[in-house]
Design a protein around this motif. Structure first.
Motif, short mmCIF file in Angstrom:
data_model
loop_
_atom_site.label_atom_id
_atom_site.label_comp_id
_atom_site.label_asym_id
_atom_site.label_seq_id
_atom_site.Cartn_x
_atom_site.Cartn_y
_atom_site.Cartn_z
N THR A 14 12.24 0.05 -7.94
CA THR A 14 11.96 -1.15 -8.72
C THR A 14 10.48 -1.50 -8.57
OG1 THR A 14 12.39 -2.64 -6.88
CG2 THR A 14 14.29 -1.94 -8.19
N PRO A 15 9.98 -2.43 -9.40
CA PRO A 15 8.58 -2.86 -9.22
C PRO A 15 8.28 -3.39 -7.83
CG PRO A 15 9.42 -3.58 -11.35
CD PRO A 15 10.58 -3.01 -10.60
N TRP A 16 9.31 -3.91 -7.16
CA TRP A 16 9.09 -4.45 -5.81
C TRP A 16 8.69 -3.36 -4.83
CZ3 TRP A 16 8.09 -9.26 -5.26
CH2 TRP A 16 8.66 -10.21 -6.11
N ASP A 17 9.09 -2.12 -5.07
CA ASP A 17 8.66 -1.01 -4.21
C ASP A 17 7.14 -0.86 -4.26
OD1 ASP A 17 11.19 -0.21 -3.30
OD2 ASP A 17 11.56 0.86 -5.16
N TYR A 18 6.58 -1.03 -5.44
CA TYR A 18 5.14 -0.88 -5.60
C TYR A 18 4.40 -2.09 -5.05
CZ TYR A 18 6.29 3.12 -8.50
OH TYR A 18 6.77 4.33 -8.93
N VAL A 19 4.99 -3.27 -5.19
CA VAL A 19 4.41 -4.47 -4.57
C VAL A 19 4.39 -4.31 -3.05
CG1 VAL A 19 4.72 -6.95 -4.18
CG2 VAL A 19 5.10 -5.99 -6.46
N ALA A 20 5.51 -3.84 -2.51
CA ALA A 20 5.59 -3.61 -1.07
C ALA A 20 4.58 -2.57 -0.62
CB ALA A 20 7.01 -3.18 -0.68
N ALA A 21 4.40 -1.53 -1.43
CA ALA A 21 3.45 -0.47 -1.08
C ALA A 21 2.03 -1.01 -0.97
CB ALA A 21 3.51 0.65 -2.13
N VAL A 22 1.64 -1.86 -1.91
CA VAL A 22 0.30 -2.45 -1.88
C VAL A 22 0.14 -3.36 -0.66
CG1 VAL A 22 -1.30 -4.00 -3.07
CG2 VAL A 22 0.00 -2.30 -4.37
N LEU A 23 1.16 -4.17 -0.38
CA LEU A 23 1.10 -5.08 0.77
C LEU A 23 0.99 -4.30 2.08
CD1 LEU A 23 3.77 -7.76 -0.24
CD2 LEU A 23 1.28 -7.97 -0.34
N VAL A 24 1.78 -3.24 2.20
CA VAL A 24 1.75 -2.43 3.43
C VAL A 24 0.39 -1.73 3.57
CG1 VAL A 24 2.69 -0.37 4.53
CG2 VAL A 24 4.23 -2.10 3.59
N GLY A 25 -0.12 -1.19 2.47
CA GLY A 25 -1.41 -0.51 2.52
C GLY A 25 -2.53 -1.44 2.94
N ILE A 26 -2.58 -2.63 2.33
CA ILE A 26 -3.63 -3.60 2.67
C ILE A 26 -3.44 -4.10 4.10
CG2 ILE A 26 -4.57 -5.88 2.12
CD1 ILE A 26 -3.83 -5.37 -0.80
N GLY A 27 -2.21 -4.48 4.44
CA GLY A 27 -1.94 -5.01 5.77
C GLY A 27 -2.24 -4.01 6.87
N ALA A 28 -1.79 -2.77 6.69
CA ALA A 28 -2.04 -1.73 7.70
C ALA A 28 -3.52 -1.47 7.88
CB ALA A 28 -1.32 -0.44 7.31
N SER A 29 -4.28 -1.49 6.78
CA SER A 29 -5.72 -1.26 6.87
C SER A 29 -6.42 -2.37 7.64
CB SER A 29 -6.31 -1.16 5.45
OG SER A 29 -7.69 -0.84 5.50
N LEU A 30 -6.04 -3.62 7.37
CA LEU A 30 -6.65 -4.75 8.08
C LEU A 30 -6.31 -4.73 9.57
CD1 LEU A 30 -5.99 -7.62 5.49
CD2 LEU A 30 -8.18 -6.51 6.00
N VAL A 31 -5.09 -4.35 9.90
CA VAL A 31 -4.68 -4.31 11.31
C VAL A 31 -5.37 -3.15 12.03
CG1 VAL A 31 -2.75 -3.91 12.87
CG2 VAL A 31 -2.48 -5.45 10.94
N LEU A 32 -5.35 -1.96 11.45
CA LEU A 32 -5.93 -0.81 12.12
C LEU A 32 -7.45 -0.90 12.22
CD1 LEU A 32 -3.79 2.18 10.78
CD2 LEU A 32 -3.58 0.92 12.92
N ASP A 33 -8.08 -1.65 11.32
CA ASP A 33 -9.53 -1.84 11.41
C ASP A 33 -9.90 -2.60 12.68
OD1 ASP A 33 -12.23 -1.65 10.30
OD2 ASP A 33 -12.09 -3.83 10.11
#
Length: 246
Positions: free
Chosen positions: A82-101
């Motif tokens: 569903t579209p929510w999979d892609y919303v979740a993907a963006v949130l995880v990508g952004i969140g993981a990048s901010l945390v790992l930085d």
């Protein structure tokens, strides 16, 4: 461009890797933007500045954790592609990048962002991006194209090969070559070389199996390797993360 069309259709769309690819793109773009902004703040250029609340500095790993948690629960709660999979993907990508930085700060439990220790974050982000990128473009140690359900002999061979591959990955990690082991999990030829070469002298493998003479050889090889490649790695870390102050 036929190869690109075939890759996009077979390895991304048909394989259901659209969200993973989108998450990877969000991860990389967020890291580039974040490092650009922090370096501008450090240099005193541009409209950006550090954020604080009641005298407490707000690190960007804080909203990163929030986005990562929201993205994870969104992915778990969504059904199908569903579209929510892609919303979740963006949130995880952004969140993981901010945390790992800011991974080094979390690891050391102190503000080492612009120190030499802080460049651990750059190494972790680079390693994470490499692994996610390999998975996103279809590189996987468990993909077996064209394998039918009745081909039991082939399946047995594949399982044996995968088990052998995992043994090589574990051996590489025990030899103290942790980034190589992670990359080698996706690119098996890397582990074929790393698993048979000398271990790092401080690794569990060296402590368990090496004689004093062999440990000296490992120390000499590690010193030679570090002398050659540490300057290259330092220049890469400085280019990506900014030159440390200490």
């Amino acid at each position: 461009m036929q190869w690109f069309h075939d890759w996009w259709r077979i390895d991304v769309i048909d394989a259901g890797k659209g969200p993973l690819l989108l998450s990877f793109v969000a991860f990389v773009i967020t890291f580039v933007i974040t490092r650009s902004i922090t370096r501008m703040i450090r240099a005193g250029r541009g409209p950006f500045h550090n954020m604080s609340n009641g005298g407490v500095h707000l690190h960007h790993s804080t909203p990163g954790i929030i986005l990562l948690v929201v993205g994870a629960f969104t992915a778990v709660g969504s059904v199908g592609r569903t579209p929510w999979d892609y919303v979740a993907a963006v949130l995880v990508g952004i969140g993981a990048s901010l945390v790992l930085d800011e991974f080094a700060m979390i690891f050391h439990l102190e503000d080492v962002y612009w120190s030499r220790e802080g460049q651990l974050s750059v190494n972790v982000v680079t390693l994470a991006a490499a692994c996610v990128g390999l998975a996103a473009v279809g590189v996987s140690p468990v993909d077996v194209p064209g394998l039918g359900d009745t081909e039991q002999l082939v399946r047995g061979g594949v399982v044996t090969a995968l088990l052998f591959h995992l043994v090589l990955v574990a051996t590489t990690a025990l030899k103290g070559k942790y980034p190589t082991a992670v990359i080698g999990f996706f690119a098996s030829p890397v582990t074929w070389v790393a698993a048979v070469r000398l271990a790092r002298p401080t690794s569990p493998w060296a402590r368990w199996f090496y004689t004093p003479d062999k440990k000296k050889r490992a120390e000499h090889r590690a010193e030679t390797f570090d002398t050659r490649w540490d300057p290259v790695r330092s220049r890469w870390d400085d280019f990506i993360g900014g030159t440390p102050t200490s």
